[in-house]
Design a protein around this motif. Structure first.
Motif, PDB file in Angstrom:
ATOM      1  N   PRO A   1       0.813  -1.224   0.000  1.00 26.95           N
ATOM      2  CA  PRO A   1       0.000   0.000   0.000  1.00 26.95           C
ATOM      3  C   PRO A   1       0.840   1.265   0.000  1.00 26.95           C
ATOM      4  CG  PRO A   1       0.051  -0.963   2.196  1.00 26.95           C
ATOM      5  CD  PRO A   1       0.717  -1.950   1.283  1.00 26.95           C
ATOM      6  N   GLY A   2       0.209   2.370  -0.396  1.00 25.89           N
ATOM      7  CA  GLY A   2       0.870   3.654  -0.313  1.00 25.89           C
ATOM      8  C   GLY A   2       1.172   4.015   1.132  1.00 25.89           C
ATOM      9  N   GLY A   3       2.062   4.997   1.313  1.00 25.82           N
ATOM     10  CA  GLY A   3       2.448   5.396   2.658  1.00 25.82           C
ATOM     11  C   GLY A   3       3.773   6.121   2.643  1.00 25.82           C
ATOM     12  N   THR A   4       4.415   6.164   3.800  1.00 22.97           N
ATOM     13  CA  THR A   4       5.706   6.842   3.942  1.00 22.97           C
ATOM     14  C   THR A   4       6.768   5.801   4.268  1.00 22.97           C
ATOM     15  OG1 THR A   4       5.295   7.283   6.299  1.00 22.97           O
ATOM     16  CG2 THR A   4       4.614   8.976   4.716  1.00 22.97           C
ATOM     17  N   TYR A   5       7.764   5.689   3.414  1.00 24.24           N
ATOM     18  CA  TYR A   5       8.730   4.604   3.529  1.00 24.24           C
ATOM     19  C   TYR A   5      10.171   5.114   3.471  1.00 24.24           C
ATOM     20  CZ  TYR A   5       4.695   1.635   2.494  1.00 24.24           C
ATOM     21  OH  TYR A   5       3.484   1.017   2.523  1.00 24.24           O
ATOM     22  N   ARG A   6      11.058   4.343   4.086  1.00 22.03           N
ATOM     23  CA  ARG A   6      12.498   4.522   3.964  1.00 22.03           C
ATOM     24  C   ARG A   6      13.031   3.352   3.155  1.00 22.03           C
ATOM     25  NH1 ARG A   6      16.476   8.397   4.161  1.00 22.03           N
ATOM     26  NH2 ARG A   6      18.423   7.601   5.046  1.00 22.03           N
ATOM     27  N   VAL A   7      13.714   3.656   2.065  1.00 18.03           N
ATOM     28  CA  VAL A   7      14.287   2.642   1.183  1.00 18.03           C
ATOM     29  C   VAL A   7      15.805   2.710   1.325  1.00 18.03           C
ATOM     30  CG1 VAL A   7      14.485   1.822  -1.190  1.00 18.03           C
ATOM     31  CG2 VAL A   7      12.377   2.933  -0.432  1.00 18.03           C
ATOM     32  N   SER A   8      16.448   1.574   1.571  1.00  9.18           N
ATOM     33  CA  SER A   8      17.896   1.581   1.762  1.00  9.18           C
ATOM     34  C   SER A   8      18.517   0.306   1.213  1.00  9.18           C
ATOM     35  CB  SER A   8      18.255   1.733   3.250  1.00  9.18           C
ATOM     36  OG  SER A   8      17.726   0.655   4.005  1.00  9.18           O
ATOM     37  N   GLN A   9      19.817   0.345   1.078  1.00 11.61           N
ATOM     38  CA  GLN A   9      20.575  -0.829   0.647  1.00 11.61           C
ATOM     39  C   GLN A   9      20.903  -1.656   1.875  1.00 11.61           C
ATOM     40  OE1 GLN A   9      23.875  -0.148  -2.071  1.00 11.61           O
ATOM     41  NE2 GLN A   9      25.125  -1.631  -0.964  1.00 11.61           N
ATOM     42  N   GLY A  10      20.469  -2.928   1.879  1.00  8.14           N
ATOM     43  CA  GLY A  10      20.696  -3.789   3.025  1.00  8.14           C
ATOM     44  C   GLY A  10      22.114  -4.329   3.081  1.00  8.14           C
ATOM     45  N   ALA A  11      22.386  -5.056   4.141  1.00  5.31           N
ATOM     46  CA  ALA A  11      23.693  -5.693   4.289  1.00  5.31           C
ATOM     47  C   ALA A  11      23.861  -6.754   3.198  1.00  5.31           C
ATOM     48  CB  ALA A  11      23.808  -6.334   5.667  1.00  5.31           C
ATOM     49  N   PRO A  12      25.074  -6.920   2.686  1.00  9.72           N
ATOM     50  CA  PRO A  12      25.292  -7.902   1.613  1.00  9.72           C
ATOM     51  C   PRO A  12      25.083  -9.332   2.099  1.00  9.72           C
ATOM     52  CG  PRO A  12      27.388  -6.987   2.363  1.00  9.72           C
ATOM     53  CD  PRO A  12      26.313  -6.193   3.025  1.00  9.72           C
ATOM     54  N   LEU A  13      24.471 -10.138   1.227  1.00 12.39           N
ATOM     55  CA  LEU A  13      24.285 -11.563   1.471  1.00 12.39           C
ATOM     56  C   LEU A  13      25.092 -12.332   0.426  1.00 12.39           C
ATOM     57  CD1 LEU A  13      20.400 -11.519   1.966  1.00 12.39           C
ATOM     58  CD2 LEU A  13      22.166 -11.454   3.758  1.00 12.39           C
ATOM     59  N   ARG A  14      25.508 -13.548   0.778  1.00 12.12           N
ATOM     60  CA  ARG A  14      26.304 -14.369  -0.137  1.00 12.12           C
ATOM     61  C   ARG A  14      25.401 -15.369  -0.855  1.00 12.12           C
ATOM     62  NH1 ARG A  14      29.001 -14.746   4.617  1.00 12.12           N
ATOM     63  NH2 ARG A  14      28.320 -16.933   4.783  1.00 12.12           N
ATOM     64  N   PHE A  15      25.400 -15.281  -2.191  1.00 12.55           N
ATOM     65  CA  PHE A  15      24.593 -16.183  -3.015  1.00 12.55           C
ATOM     66  C   PHE A  15      25.521 -17.155  -3.739  1.00 12.55           C
ATOM     67  CE2 PHE A  15      21.818 -12.591  -2.322  1.00 12.55           C
ATOM     68  CZ  PHE A  15      20.578 -13.189  -2.123  1.00 12.55           C
ATOM     69  N   VAL A  16      25.183 -18.429  -3.695  1.00 13.71           N
ATOM     70  CA  VAL A  16      25.976 -19.460  -4.352  1.00 13.71           C
ATOM     71  C   VAL A  16      25.706 -19.399  -5.855  1.00 13.71           C
ATOM     72  CG1 VAL A  16      26.397 -21.943  -4.528  1.00 13.71           C
ATOM     73  CG2 VAL A  16      25.902 -20.905  -2.299  1.00 13.71           C
ATOM     74  N   VAL A  17      26.779 -19.495  -6.645  1.00  9.48           N
ATOM     75  CA  VAL A  17      26.658 -19.433  -8.107  1.00  9.48           C
ATOM     76  C   VAL A  17      27.457 -20.583  -8.722  1.00  9.48           C
ATOM     77  CG1 VAL A  17      26.299 -16.942  -8.159  1.00  9.48           C
ATOM     78  CG2 VAL A  17      28.641 -17.843  -8.240  1.00  9.48           C
ATOM     79  N   PRO A  18      27.153 -20.950  -9.966  1.00  3.90           N
ATOM     80  CA  PRO A  18      27.879 -22.033 -10.621  1.00  3.90           C
ATOM     81  C   PRO A  18      29.367 -21.732 -10.776  1.00  3.90           C
ATOM     82  CG  PRO A  18      25.844 -21.544 -11.790  1.00  3.90           C
ATOM     83  CD  PRO A  18      26.034 -20.458 -10.778  1.00  3.90           C
TER      84      PRO A  18
END
Length: 323
Positions: free
Chosen positions: A306-323
């Motif tokens: 829904p609409g509203g008032t939000y804070r958007v930020s870059q989160g802490a990095p996560l490690r994703f497994v890749v080939p």
């Protein structure tokens, strides 16, 4: 794309598998990993049960979190995990079985990747870091929602078009391309006062550095045709709305009504950069965080909020497994 980091001597150990049985490739198929001694498999059907499952995984000390589903499943898992893992998140493996798999495309994970292959890659320590987009309702501070592709304004309508293409059998990059084509066509060939051209009222407030760099035009409370934000480095079908490939939280803000849409969009989506795009009201902005006040809702990885008032930020990095 940045090369994966290999950490020698790492083993997947205990694996926690979250499986979405409603994902496109999982419908009617049973999990083959229920009886593996080192795999805890779960198919939670509510967000409450998903939170309980993730709490159990954290208590058991899993080494690898495998997510069998699409972008929406990944969003729900990262969101419902909350603070379960604290600062010690396990490595994450994506088994891309959903209707849209933008994160898997960014990570170059193949559509037919199996859990066995992911576990082998985890054993070899092949990971790439990605930071999710984190969104907090400023009025209540919690809960924190995590995902990778945020959109408001016309992007909400474009997502509804994409869901219609899903029902018609178009998925992944094809669905994204058809949705954008539909949005642009509705804008170009609709009446001068149609809802696409009018845009949505939203107030965006970026950091002081971003304000100085991009000007007050990006800070005002006005109508916007579309706003996109993401920490992904590659999008489906080679689209580059944020310009050159780079890490971090990136956003695109398009003023309403969009100017020179037919001549601007091909260059914009191909990643071209130039002052002329900015002058036409196509603003590309890099900032680690920003506030958004929305009359209408926003989309995060396919779900409308829904609409509203939000804070958007870059989160802490996560490690994703890749080939």
């Amino acid at each position: 794309m940045r090369k994966p980091v290999a950490r020698r001597g790492n083993t997947p150990g205990l694996v926690g598998l979250i499986r979405n049985p409603r994902s496109r490739h999982n419908i009617g198929a049973a999990s083959a990993f229920v009886h593996r001694h080192n795999v805890i498999s779960a198919t939670p059907d509510t967000r409450e049960s998903l939170r309980d499952t993730l709490e159990l995984f954290a208590a058991r000390g899993i080494d690898l979190l495998a997510i069998d589903g699409g972008d929406g499943t990944i969003r729900d898992v990262l969101t419902c995990a909350g603070d379960s893992f604290g600062a010690r998140w396990p490595d994450i493996a994506i088994l891309p079985t959903g209707k849209t798999n933008a994160l898997a495309i960014d990570l170059d994970v193949p559509a037919n990747w199996t859990l066995d292959e992911a576990m082998e890659a985890a054993t070899r320590g092949r990971t790439i870091a990605r930071s999710p987009v984190e969104i907090v309702d400023r009025a209540v501070a919690l809960p924190r929602v995590r995902g990778f592709l945020l959109g408001a304004g016309g992007f909400v309508d474009a997502t509804e078009l994409a869901q219609a293409t899903h029902r018609a059998g178009a998925f992944n990059g094809l669905a994204v391309g058809l949705a954008l084509a539909g949005a642009i066509g509705s804008t170009l060939f609709g009446r001068a006062d149609n809802r696409w051209r009018r845009g949505s009222r939203m107030k965006l407030r970026y950091s002081d550095d971003a304000r100085a760099l991009y000007g007050a035009a990006t800070q005002s409370d006005t109508a916007r045709y579309m706003m996109l934000a993401s920490t992904l480095e590659r999008l489906p079908v080679g689209l580059k709305p944020f310009g050159r490939t780079r890490p971090g939280l990136k956003s695109l803000v398009v003023d309403a009504p969009p100017r020179g849409l037919a001549t601007s969009v091909p260059f914009l989506l191909a990643g071209h950069e130039g002052a002329w795009l900015e002058a036409r009201g196509y603003h590309r902005i890099d900032a680690s965080a920003f506030d958004m006040d929305l009359d209408a809702g926003f989309i995060l990885d396919g779900e409308i909020f829904p609409g509203g008032t939000y804070r958007v930020s870059q989160g802490a990095p996560l490690r994703f497994v890749v080939p």
